[in-house]
Design an enzyme around this catalytic site. Sequence first.
Site, PDB file in Angstrom:
ATOM      1  N   THR A  16      44.459  47.344  34.998  1.00  0.00           N
ATOM      2  CA  THR A  16      44.502  46.056  34.295  1.00  0.00           C
ATOM      3  C   THR A  16      44.201  44.876  35.219  1.00  0.00           C
ATOM      4  OG1 THR A  16      46.869  46.029  34.712  1.00  0.00           O
ATOM      5  CG2 THR A  16      46.179  46.821  32.543  1.00  0.00           C
ATOM      6  N   VAL A  19      40.261  43.979  40.137  1.00  0.00           N
ATOM      7  CA  VAL A  19      39.434  45.043  40.721  1.00  0.00           C
ATOM      8  C   VAL A  19      39.369  46.246  39.773  1.00  0.00           C
ATOM      9  CG1 VAL A  19      39.175  46.651  42.657  1.00  0.00           C
ATOM     10  CG2 VAL A  19      39.941  44.314  43.090  1.00  0.00           C
ATOM     11  N   ARG A  44      54.789  47.140  32.803  1.00  0.00           N
ATOM     12  CA  ARG A  44      54.498  45.963  31.964  1.00  0.00           C
ATOM     13  C   ARG A  44      53.295  46.185  31.061  1.00  0.00           C
ATOM     14  NH1 ARG A  44      55.538  43.975  37.115  1.00  0.00           N
ATOM     15  NH2 ARG A  44      53.343  44.143  37.661  1.00  0.00           N
ATOM     16  N   SER A  45      52.399  47.061  31.468  1.00  0.00           N
ATOM     17  CA  SER A  45      51.147  47.246  30.716  1.00  0.00           C
ATOM     18  C   SER A  45      51.199  48.429  29.760  1.00  0.00           C
ATOM     19  CB  SER A  45      49.981  47.440  31.685  1.00  0.00           C
ATOM     20  OG  SER A  45      49.791  46.270  32.424  1.00  0.00           O
ATOM     21  N   CYS A 133      37.176  43.294  51.546  1.00  0.00           N
ATOM     22  CA  CYS A 133      35.957  42.741  50.927  1.00  0.00           C
ATOM     23  C   CYS A 133      35.055  41.985  51.913  1.00  0.00           C
ATOM     24  CB  CYS A 133      36.340  41.830  49.763  1.00  0.00           C
ATOM     25  SG  CYS A 133      37.805  40.819  50.051  1.00  0.00           S
ATOM     26  N   GLN A 160      35.902  32.260  50.985  1.00  0.00           N
ATOM     27  CA  GLN A 160      36.255  33.334  50.060  1.00  0.00           C
ATOM     28  C   GLN A 160      36.729  32.857  48.690  1.00  0.00           C
ATOM     29  OE1 GLN A 160      37.909  35.908  53.826  1.00  0.00           O
ATOM     30  NE2 GLN A 160      38.552  36.647  51.825  1.00  0.00           N
ATOM     31  N   SER A 163      39.128  35.218  43.341  1.00  0.00           N
ATOM     32  CA  SER A 163      39.281  36.527  42.693  1.00  0.00           C
ATOM     33  C   SER A 163      39.692  37.605  43.690  1.00  0.00           C
ATOM     34  CB  SER A 163      37.991  36.934  41.972  1.00  0.00           C
ATOM     35  OG  SER A 163      36.894  36.866  42.852  1.00  0.00           O
ATOM     36  N   HIS A 246      32.088  35.994  47.845  1.00  0.00           N
ATOM     37  CA  HIS A 246      32.462  35.528  49.185  1.00  0.00           C
ATOM     38  C   HIS A 246      31.181  35.165  49.946  1.00  0.00           C
ATOM     39  CE1 HIS A 246      36.432  36.821  48.365  1.00  0.00           C
ATOM     40  NE2 HIS A 246      36.573  37.822  49.217  1.00  0.00           N
ATOM     41  N   ASN A 319      32.598  39.768  45.713  1.00  0.00           N
ATOM     42  CA  ASN A 319      33.762  40.429  46.321  1.00  0.00           C
ATOM     43  C   ASN A 319      34.392  41.481  45.412  1.00  0.00           C
ATOM     44  OD1 ASN A 319      34.372  37.772  44.999  1.00  0.00           O
ATOM     45  ND2 ASN A 319      36.462  38.549  45.158  1.00  0.00           N
TER      46      ASN A 319
HETATM   47  P1  NAP Z   1      45.537  42.006  40.342  1.00  0.00           P
HETATM   48  O1  NAP Z   1      44.478  41.396  39.484  1.00  0.00           O
HETATM   49  O2  NAP Z   1      46.776  41.242  40.588  1.00  0.00           O
HETATM   50  O3  NAP Z   1      45.922  43.453  39.743  1.00  0.00           O
HETATM   51  C1  NAP Z   1      46.965  44.226  40.231  1.00  0.00           C
HETATM   52  C2  NAP Z   1      46.998  45.573  39.522  1.00  0.00           C
HETATM   53  O4  NAP Z   1      48.032  46.386  40.083  1.00  0.00           O
HETATM   54  C3  NAP Z   1      47.311  45.463  38.024  1.00  0.00           C
HETATM   55  O5  NAP Z   1      46.610  46.453  37.326  1.00  0.00           O
HETATM   56  C4  NAP Z   1      48.807  45.753  38.010  1.00  0.00           C
HETATM   57  O6  NAP Z   1      49.276  46.226  36.757  1.00  0.00           O
HETATM   58  C5  NAP Z   1      48.881  46.855  39.048  1.00  0.00           C
HETATM   59  N1  NAP Z   1      50.262  47.065  39.470  1.00  0.00           N
HETATM   60  C6  NAP Z   1      51.130  46.145  39.951  1.00  0.00           C
HETATM   61  N2  NAP Z   1      52.335  46.702  40.172  1.00  0.00           N
HETATM   62  C7  NAP Z   1      52.213  48.020  39.860  1.00  0.00           C
HETATM   63  C8  NAP Z   1      53.103  49.131  39.870  1.00  0.00           C
HETATM   64  N3  NAP Z   1      54.372  48.990  40.253  1.00  0.00           N
HETATM   65  N4  NAP Z   1      52.642  50.331  39.465  1.00  0.00           N
HETATM   66  C9  NAP Z   1      51.365  50.474  39.039  1.00  0.00           C
HETATM   67  N5  NAP Z   1      50.470  49.455  39.003  1.00  0.00           N
HETATM   68  C10 NAP Z   1      50.893  48.248  39.412  1.00  0.00           C
HETATM   69  O7  NAP Z   1      44.988  42.364  41.778  1.00  0.00           O
HETATM   70  P2  NAP Z   1      43.529  42.861  42.253  1.00  0.00           P
HETATM   71  O8  NAP Z   1      42.764  41.711  42.768  1.00  0.00           O
HETATM   72  O9  NAP Z   1      42.917  43.706  41.205  1.00  0.00           O
HETATM   73  O10 NAP Z   1      43.900  43.696  43.550  1.00  0.00           O
HETATM   74  C11 NAP Z   1      44.573  44.888  43.497  1.00  0.00           C
HETATM   75  C12 NAP Z   1      44.505  45.637  44.811  1.00  0.00           C
HETATM   76  O11 NAP Z   1      43.186  45.751  45.285  1.00  0.00           O
HETATM   77  C13 NAP Z   1      45.267  45.054  45.996  1.00  0.00           C
HETATM   78  O12 NAP Z   1      45.770  46.179  46.716  1.00  0.00           O
HETATM   79  C14 NAP Z   1      44.294  44.419  46.892  1.00  0.00           C
HETATM   80  O13 NAP Z   1      44.681  44.503  48.237  1.00  0.00           O
HETATM   81  C15 NAP Z   1      43.122  45.300  46.629  1.00  0.00           C
HETATM   82  N6  NAP Z   1      41.937  44.510  46.794  1.00  0.00           N
HETATM   83  C16 NAP Z   1      41.089  44.902  47.741  1.00  0.00           C
HETATM   84  C17 NAP Z   1      39.987  44.169  47.962  1.00  0.00           C
HETATM   85  C18 NAP Z   1      39.113  44.547  49.061  1.00  0.00           C
HETATM   86  O14 NAP Z   1      39.040  43.786  49.960  1.00  0.00           O
HETATM   87  N7  NAP Z   1      38.446  45.669  49.030  1.00  0.00           N
HETATM   88  C19 NAP Z   1      39.699  43.048  47.219  1.00  0.00           C
HETATM   89  C20 NAP Z   1      40.586  42.662  46.236  1.00  0.00           C
HETATM   90  C21 NAP Z   1      41.724  43.418  46.048  1.00  0.00           C
HETATM   91  P3  NAP Z   1      49.953  45.224  35.671  1.00  0.00           P
HETATM   92  O15 NAP Z   1      48.822  44.535  34.964  1.00  0.00           O
HETATM   93  O16 NAP Z   1      50.682  46.165  34.779  1.00  0.00           O
HETATM   94  O17 NAP Z   1      50.837  44.290  36.408  1.00  0.00           O
HETATM   95  N1  12T Z   2      44.785  38.897  50.653  1.00  0.00           N
HETATM   96  O1  12T Z   2      42.486  44.129  50.360  1.00  0.00           O
HETATM   97  O2  12T Z   2      43.499  37.267  49.073  1.00  0.00           O
HETATM   98  O3  12T Z   2      43.174  43.441  52.268  1.00  0.00           O
HETATM   99  O4  12T Z   2      41.325  37.488  49.089  1.00  0.00           O
HETATM  100  C1  12T Z   2      41.671  41.458  49.985  1.00  0.00           C
HETATM  101  C2  12T Z   2      41.566  40.161  49.548  1.00  0.00           C
HETATM  102  C3  12T Z   2      43.832  41.053  50.860  1.00  0.00           C
HETATM  103  C4  12T Z   2      42.828  43.232  51.110  1.00  0.00           C
HETATM  104  C5  12T Z   2      42.471  37.913  49.286  1.00  0.00           C
HETATM  105  C6  12T Z   2      43.740  39.732  50.426  1.00  0.00           C
HETATM  106  C7  12T Z   2      42.787  41.877  50.636  1.00  0.00           C
HETATM  107  C8  12T Z   2      42.607  39.303  49.773  1.00  0.00           C
END
Ligand code: NAP
Ligand code: 12T
Length: 337
Positions: A16, A19, A44-45, A133, A160, A163, A246, A319
């Site tokens: 949800t 990413v 929550r979802s 990213c 950056q 998102s 980014h 990103n």
């Molecule tokens: P986001 O929009 O806040 O989404 C977070 C996701 O994690 C939601 O689906 C949320 O579900 C789920 N979640 C939270 N708590 C959970 C739990 N206890 N059990 C199962 N699922 C849970 O964040 P995002 O930007 O997509 O980023 C998510 C992850 O990707 C982070 O680890 C971040 O470090 C990583 N990321 C990596 C990069 C990269 O650099 N490659 C870039 C961006 C993000 P709900 O909707 O139910 O709360």
């Molecule tokens: N804090 O996956 O906030 O290590 O743009 C990626 C993006 C951590 C990560 C951000 C962050 C990561 C951000």
Amino acid sequence: MLKKKDKYVVAVVGATGAVGNEMIAVLEERKFPVEKLRLFASERSEGKTLQFEDSEIPVESLNEDSFKGIDIALFSAGAERSKIWAPIAAKSGCVVVDNSSQWRMDPEVPLVVPEVNAHDLKWHKGIIANPNCSTIQMVVALKPIHDAARIKRVVVTTFQAVSGTGKKAMDELLQQTTDMLNFREIKCNVYPHQIAFNVLPHIDKFLENGYTKEEMKMVNETKKIMGDESIRVTATTVRVPVFRGHSESVNIETEKKIMPNEVRSILSKAPGIVVYDAPEKNVYPLPIDVAGKDPVYVGRIREDESIDNGINMWVVSDNLRKGAALNAVQIAEELIK
Ligand code: NAP
Ligand code: 12T
């Protein structure tokens, strides 16, 4: 390890999120051979459904048995969740591609950008890490130059998008922007300062050495992905009021002299890169143009005239695509080749 099949049972953990959503879209768009897609998020979802191809798929919460029968799990639910659930998933025989920072620097875990080090997938033990990213888009552009002229040092400054922080940060930029334009009071929940109409030299937590974690990820992950501990990297990571994409100013010092035209020609032929560099026509990569696109775009390629062997360039990519979801799906594609 992954057994060869015609189609695979795939899971998206964090489905949800910003990413996770993109992962579902990329799997569909690239026609990944999905036998069945399972979607996971927090409690929550529960009750929500998300669309994949022609079906509505329920979102499940995680338990010890969730990963039984799953071949590949793409994780993007935060480092805390990856720390707990990735080993559980790997133990049930599933290969995890993890987007969080949890496993990236673990010596037992390959950190992979397919254009750069697909060969490192060979030694995975059930968990593969997707790099940060900002690092992903930079190394895609660095690798061909490193192969041609050996990079000694990199000085990078990033710009950056919000998102990168997730859905709540995108909502905050939108809300603050509308509040500003309506002369309403600004509220800051996600970032310590107003992000609308502002620039914050602060991404992720500050460390003892005065750098942020995001900056040190760029330093350490670059060396691991490029397989070269001798490359010196220093970074300043900055948040800008952009939703998606980014941008990076990258300064490179090479061992061998390389001219901008040669860099342009090498990068034009390199996988995953589009050279977009015609300053006389105001052509250079912009985040609003790359949003939703796959490649890493490079422009403003020019000589650093302050040193003997220096190049400056401007590197922009989405990103959520190459920086996260696309790279993870490309890793999965390599695994099933
Ligand atoms: P986001 O929009 O806040 O989404 C977070 C996701 O994690 C939601 O689906 C949320 O579900 C789920 N979640 C939270 N708590 C959970 C739990 N206890 N059990 C199962 N699922 C849970 O964040 P995002 O930007 O997509 O980023 C998510 C992850 O990707 C982070 O680890 C971040 O470090 C990583 N990321 C990596 C990069 C990269 O650099 N490659 C870039 C961006 C993000 P709900 O909707 O139910 O709360
Ligand atoms: N804090 O996956 O906030 O290590 O743009 C990626 C993006 C951590 C990560 C951000 C962050 C990561 C951000």
